[in-house]
Design a protein around this motif. Structure first.
Motif, mmCIF file in Angstrom:
data_model
loop_
_atom_site.group_PDB
_atom_site.id
_atom_site.type_symbol
_atom_site.label_atom_id
_atom_site.label_comp_id
_atom_site.label_asym_id
_atom_site.label_seq_id
_atom_site.Cartn_x
_atom_site.Cartn_y
_atom_site.Cartn_z
ATOM 1 N N GLU A 52 0.703 -0.522 -7.705
ATOM 2 C CA GLU A 52 1.565 -1.909 -8.247
ATOM 3 C C GLU A 52 2.573 -2.129 -7.352
ATOM 4 O O GLU A 52 2.759 -3.422 -6.965
ATOM 5 N N TRP A 53 3.554 -1.100 -6.984
ATOM 6 C CA TRP A 53 4.594 -1.269 -6.126
ATOM 7 C C TRP A 53 4.220 -1.998 -4.744
ATOM 8 O O TRP A 53 4.775 -2.818 -4.099
ATOM 9 N N ALA A 54 3.174 -1.501 -4.346
ATOM 10 C CA ALA A 54 2.628 -1.843 -2.849
ATOM 11 C C ALA A 54 1.976 -2.945 -2.830
ATOM 12 O O ALA A 54 2.448 -3.888 -1.864
ATOM 13 N N ILE A 55 1.251 -3.549 -3.988
ATOM 14 C CA ILE A 55 0.954 -4.712 -4.163
ATOM 15 C C ILE A 55 1.980 -5.899 -4.352
ATOM 16 O O ILE A 55 1.937 -6.658 -3.352
ATOM 17 N N GLU A 56 3.007 -5.585 -4.977
ATOM 18 C CA GLU A 56 4.276 -6.429 -5.168
ATOM 19 C C GLU A 56 4.941 -6.726 -3.466
ATOM 20 O O GLU A 56 5.444 -7.589 -3.375
ATOM 21 N N LYS A 57 4.681 -5.632 -2.808
ATOM 22 C CA LYS A 57 4.953 -5.819 -1.413
ATOM 23 C C LYS A 57 4.302 -6.472 -0.270
ATOM 24 O O LYS A 57 4.429 -6.445 0.868
ATOM 25 N N GLY A 58 3.030 -6.862 -1.046
ATOM 26 C CA GLY A 58 2.390 -7.673 -0.203
ATOM 27 C C GLY A 58 0.787 -6.931 0.227
ATOM 28 O O GLY A 58 0.267 -7.417 1.106
ATOM 29 N N CYS A 59 0.921 -5.665 -0.257
ATOM 30 C CA CYS A 59 -0.298 -4.644 0.184
ATOM 31 C C CYS A 59 -1.827 -5.027 -0.321
ATOM 32 O O CYS A 59 -1.798 -5.328 -1.564
ATOM 33 N N THR A 60 -2.688 -5.041 0.502
ATOM 34 C CA THR A 60 -4.139 -5.016 0.072
ATOM 35 C C THR A 60 -4.648 -3.772 0.288
ATOM 36 O O THR A 60 -5.774 -3.505 -0.166
ATOM 37 N N HIS A 61 -4.296 -3.093 1.176
ATOM 38 C CA HIS A 61 -4.875 -1.790 1.835
ATOM 39 C C HIS A 61 -3.974 -0.311 1.606
ATOM 40 O O HIS A 61 -2.721 -0.752 1.694
ATOM 41 N N TYR A 62 -4.508 0.651 1.501
ATOM 42 C CA TYR A 62 -3.835 1.868 1.631
ATOM 43 C C TYR A 62 -4.358 2.559 2.695
ATOM 44 O O TYR A 62 -5.824 2.404 3.269
ATOM 45 N N THR A 63 -3.650 3.567 3.382
ATOM 46 C CA THR A 63 -4.134 4.549 4.220
ATOM 47 C C THR A 63 -3.682 5.870 4.230
ATOM 48 O O THR A 63 -2.553 6.232 3.787
ATOM 49 N N HIS A 64 -4.413 6.847 4.354
ATOM 50 C CA HIS A 64 -3.950 8.424 4.447
ATOM 51 C C HIS A 64 -3.598 8.513 6.066
ATOM 52 O O HIS A 64 -4.061 8.548 6.871
ATOM 53 N N TRP A 65 -1.917 8.627 6.063
ATOM 54 C CA TRP A 65 -1.477 8.491 7.568
ATOM 55 C C TRP A 65 -1.175 10.011 7.792
ATOM 56 O O TRP A 65 -0.599 10.647 7.129
ATOM 57 N N PHE A 66 -1.624 10.366 8.832
ATOM 58 C CA PHE A 66 -1.796 11.624 9.490
ATOM 59 C C PHE A 66 -1.550 11.985 10.792
ATOM 60 O O PHE A 66 -1.643 11.010 11.586
#
Length: 698
Positions: A54-68
C-alpha cells in the motif's frame, strides 16, 4: 531550498513507517523476530507485505523486485507487478508475505563457480528484513539474499550477514567477561568513502576502451595532470556541483547518509563520503550510490567512471572502508579513551584486530584483488600490496611498552601554536595519517584503504568480521575459566602483541626498503590477483570459514573460481579491445599521417632541392620505425590471445598466463602507441586525448 529532514528516507519503508502502518501487535512481533533472529510468522509477514504494498502504490509503484547482489559485483533485480486476476475479468493489486519472503530467480545464469549448471536453474532469493525496502524507479525494491537450490551461497549478502552474526556473538561474549551484561548486541559499522571520475559524455563516447572496459588502454599523458595539486579540495565546478546536488537529494530520499563531497587529487576526480551505519546496510547503500552516480551523471551530460585506474599516470580511485564495532548501548569498542594505556577492554579488542590482520593478511589482500585494482595499488596514494597496520606513534609506543613490560608515559595532547593571535587554539591529534598504509587506525576505527572504487564492500568486511570474531572466540575460551581475570587479560594481550607485532608499520610503504623489511618480517607481497586468489583455499582459511559457518569448502572453491574467471575475462576483453583499436584506428591513422609526411617531403623537394626537409624526414623515419614495431607487437598480442586457449583446462594457470604473458605485451603495445600519439598530428589521431578527457568538464 531542499527540506532535507522532510525528504530524508521518504523512499524507504523504514521503522517509522512500519509503526504507523502496522498494528502494535504485528509491529512488536516483527521487531522481536528481527532482534532475536527468529523466523517471521507467515501471518505477520502477510501484514507487513500488505502495508509495504500500500505504501509503495502510494509512491507510484506498480511492480516489486527482490533486489540482490550476485557474484557479478553489481546488483540484480527481476520485476513482478502487483496485479492478480479477479473473477470478473479485472485485476486487483496483491502482495503476499510469501512473495515478500521468497523469490525464484534463475541461478544458472549468474556466476556460480560450478555450483549450478545450465540444466540446474533454480535459485532462491530471501528477504533481509534488517535492510529496509525502498522505492527506485517506481518499483518496490526488497533487499534479499541469494542462494542455489542446493542451499549453497551465490551472493555477497548472505556471508556478510553470517559474519555479522559471528562478530556480534563473540564481541558480546568478551564484553560480558568485562561485566557489561547490559550489552546484548555488537554491530560492525562501516563508512565507505567513494572516489570516482566525471568526464564529458561526448568525449567518452569517442573512446572504445572506456566504453568496453572502463579504462583507457591507450593514451599519452597530458602536459597538465595533477602535478600542481590544484584540483584537490579546489572549488567545485558548477556542472559537477549540479550533479552532486541531485545525487545528494536522491541519496537522502533513500535514507543514505551522504555527508562529505569534494574534489580529489586527480583532475576530474571526486569523492563522496557517508556517515557510518551497520555494515550490511552500508553495503546496500554503497551499491545504490554507485548506481545513482552513473545514472545522474548521464543526466548532466557526463559519465561517471568507477574503474580503479581509468587513466595511467594519475591517481586511481579507491574506496576507503572505515570499520569499527559499536554496541547497542552506544559504545564504540575501538575508541581508546583519554588513557588508552589503562583501557584494558580497548587494548584487548585492539590486540584481536592486530592478531587477525597478521594471521589472515592473505584474506584481506585477496578480498580487494581485481584486475583493475592491480593497476591502482602500489603508488599514487594507493596502498602497497603488502598488508600492514598503522597505529600511530602513541599506540605503537603503548604496544611496545606492554611487550617490554615497561611503564608508558603519555605525552598528552599538544596545543598547536599557529603564531596568529586571531586564530583559536587547537589540540594536535595523537596520531598522524599514513596515506601509504593499507590498514590504518584513525582514532576510533580502522581505515582499510586497499579497496578499489568499483568493489562491493561486502567482500573485505566478510573477511574482517570473520577473522576478528575468530580471534575473539579464542580469547574468550582462554579467559572464561581464568582464576584471575585481570592478570589473564594482561598476559593474553602481551603474548599476542609480541607474536604479531610484525604487522605494525608506521613508515613509508612505498619504499624499496619496506619491501625488503616486510620480506624479512615474513609478510606477504602478493602483487597480482591470481597470486592472491591462490591463497583462498589454504587449509587455515578453509578452516576459518568452516569454523565460523561462513562458507563451506565448495562455496570457497566456487568463489575462487568465479574471481579467477572474472579476471581472465577482463584481461581478454581488454586485449581484444586493444587489438580492435590498434588495427582499425591507430595503425591506419599513423599510416595516413606518415603518407602525408612523405607527400610533403616529395612536394618540397619538387619545388627546390635547397628547401630543407630534414625535420620531416626525421619525424617520418621515427614514426615509420614505431609503426613497424607497433605492427609486430599487434601480431604478438594476437598470438598470445590465441595461445591462452591452451591454458583453459586449469583456471589458475590460465589466470597466471593472462597476468604474466598478455598484460606485459599489452603494456608494450600501449607504450609504442603513446609515443606515436605524441608525434602524430592531432587531427589524424582517432581518439580524444588525455587532456580532452581530464579537462572536458568545465
Amino acid at each position: 531550498m531542499i527540506d532535507v529532514p522532510g525528504i530524508f528516507a521518504s523512499n524507504v519503508f523504514n521503522d517509522e513507517k512500519m509503526r504507523v502502518r502496522l498494528t502494535q501487535e504485528v509491529y512488536d512481533s516483527y521487531r522481536e523476530s528481527i532482534e532475536n533472529g527468529t523466523p517471521l510468522d507467515i501471518k505477520v509477514a502477510n501484514d507487513v507485505a500488505d502495508a509495504m504494498k500500500e505504501w509503495a502504490i502510494e509512491k507510484g509503484c506498480t511492480h516489486y523486485t527482490h533486489w540482490f547482489q550476485p557474484m557479478t559485483g553489481i546488483t540484480a533485480e527481476k520485476h513482478d507487478s502487483f496485479i492478480s486476476p479477479h473473477a470478473d475479468g479485472h485485476v486487483i493489486m496483491e502482495f503476499s508475505g510469501k512473495e515478500l519472503i521468497k523469490g525464484e530467480p534463475d541461478a544458472s545464469s549468474f556466476p556460480s563457480g560450478g555450483i549450478r549448471a545450465t540444466f540446474e536453474a533454480r535459485g532462491y532469493t530471501t528477504w533481509d528484513p534488517t535492510s529496509p525496502a525502498f522505492v527506485k524507479d517506481n518499483t518496490l525494491c526488497i533487499p534479499t539474499a541469494f542462494m542455489s537450490y542446493t542451499g549453497d551461497v551465490l551472493d555477497k549478502k548472505t556471508p556478510l550477514l553470517r559474519s555479522m552474526n559471528r562478530i556480534n556473538h563473540e564481541s558480546v561474549r568478551i564484553l560480558h567477561l568485562f561485566g557489561k551484561t547490559d550489552v546484548t548486541r555488537v554491530d560492525a559499522t562501516v563508512g565507505p568513502e567513494q572516489e570516482y571520475f566525471l568526464i564529458d559524455k561526448d568525449v567518452y563516447e569517442r573512446r572504445k576502451d572506456l566504453k568496453y572496459t572502463g579504462r583507457t588502454l591507450f593514451g599519452a599523458r597530458s602536459p597538465k595532470g595533477q602535478q600542481l595539486d590544484d584540483h584537490y579540495f579546489g572549488a567545485i565546478k558548477q556542472r559537477v556541483k549540479a550533479f552532486m546536488a541531485e545525487l545528494d537529494e536522491e541519496l537522502w530520499k533513500l535514507g543514505i547518509y551522504a555527508k562529505t563531497e569534494h574534489n580529489e587529487v586527480a583532475p576530474a576526480q571526486h569523492e563522496l563520503a557517508p556517515i557510518f551505519t551497520t555494515v550490511n546496510i552500508a553495503a546496500d547503500h554503497n551499491q545504490l550510490t554507485m548506481e545513482l552516480m552513473k545514472r545522474i551523471a548521464r543526466k548532466h551530460g557526463m559519465v561517471c567512471l568507477l574503474h580503479e585506474k581509468p587513466f595511467k599516470g594519475v591517481n586511481g580511485s579507491g574506496k576507503h572502508n572505515n570499520w569499527s564495532l559499536s554496541t547497542n548501548t552506544g559504545e564504540n569498542l575501538l575508541k581508546p579513551g583519554k588513557k588508552p594505556e589503562e583501557n584494558t577492554q580497548f587494548l584487548l579488542f585492539l590486540t584481536a584486530v592486530i592478531t587477525a590482520v597478521d594471521e589472515y593478511q592473505d584474506l584481506l589482500r585477496l578480498s580487494v584483488a581485481t584486475a583493475g585494482n592491480d593497476h591502482r595499488m602500489g603508488g599514487d596514494e594507493a596502498p602497497p600490496f603488502i598488508i600492514s597496520m598503522f597505529l600511530g606513534d602513541d599506540l605503537e609506543a603503548i604496544v611496545e611498552a606492554i611487550i617490554n613490560r615497561e611503564e608508558y608515559e603519555s605525552q598528552g595532547k599538544v596545543v598547536m601554536n599557529t603564531g596568529a593571535e586571531t586564530l583559536p587554539e587547537i589540540r594536535k591529534d595523537t596520531t598522524d595519517r599514513n596515506r601509504t598504509s593499507p590498514f590504518a587506525f584513525t582514532g576510533n576505527k580502522f581505515e582499510f584503504r586497499s579497496l578499489g572504487s568499483a568493489l562491493n564492500i561486502s567482500c573485505p568486511n566478510i573477511m574482517l568480521n570473520t577473522m576478528v570474531a575468530d580471534v575473539l572466540s579464542s580469547f574468550s575460551d582462554e579467559l572464561e575459566n581464568a582464576a584471575d581475570f585481570d592478570a589473564a587479560v594482561r598476559r593474553l594481550i602481551r603474548k599476542n602483541l609480541k607474536k604479531h607485532r610484525r604487522i605494525i608499520f608506521n613508515g613509508d610503504g612505498y619504499t624499496d626498503e619496506w619491501v625488503t623489511e616486510a620480506e624479512q618480517r615474513g609478510l606477504l607481497n602478493l602483487t597480482s590477483t591470481p597470486e592472491a586468489l591462490k591463497k583462498y583455499t589454504l587449509k587455515k582459511n578453509l578452516d576459518l570459514f568452516k569454523r565460523n559457518s561462513i562458507f563451506n569448502e565448495t562455496e570457497v572453491k566456487a568463489r575462487q573460481e568465479i574471481l579467477l574467471e572474472n579476471y581472465i575475462k577482463i584481461i581478454d576483453l581488454e586485449a581484444l579491445t586493444m587489438l580492435d583499436m590498434a588495427k582499425k584506428d591507430i595503425f591506419p591513422a599513423v599510416s595516413a599521417f606518415t603518407g602525408e609526411l612523405a607527400e610533403t617531403i616529395r612536394g618540397k623537394r619538387a619545388v627546390s632541392d635547397d628547401i630543407r626537409v630534414d625535420a620531416e624526414v626525421k619525424l617520418l623515419s621515427k614514426l615509420s620505425d614505431l609503426l613497424s614495431q607497433f605492427s609486430d607487437k599487434i601480431d604478438e598480442l594476437d598470438s598470445k590471445v590465441g595461445g591462452s586457449i591452451a591454458y583453459r583446462k586449469n583456471i589458475q594457470s590460465h589466470a597466471e598466463y593472462c597476468c604474466n604473458e598478455m598484460l606485459s605485451t599489452m603494456s608494450e603495445l600501449r607504450a609504442i602507441s603513446d609515443e606515436m600519439e605524441m608525434c602524430t598530428d592531432s587531427k589524424h589521431w582517432p581518439y580524444p586525448s588525455y587532456g580532452q578527457l581530464l579537462f572536458s568538464v568545465q
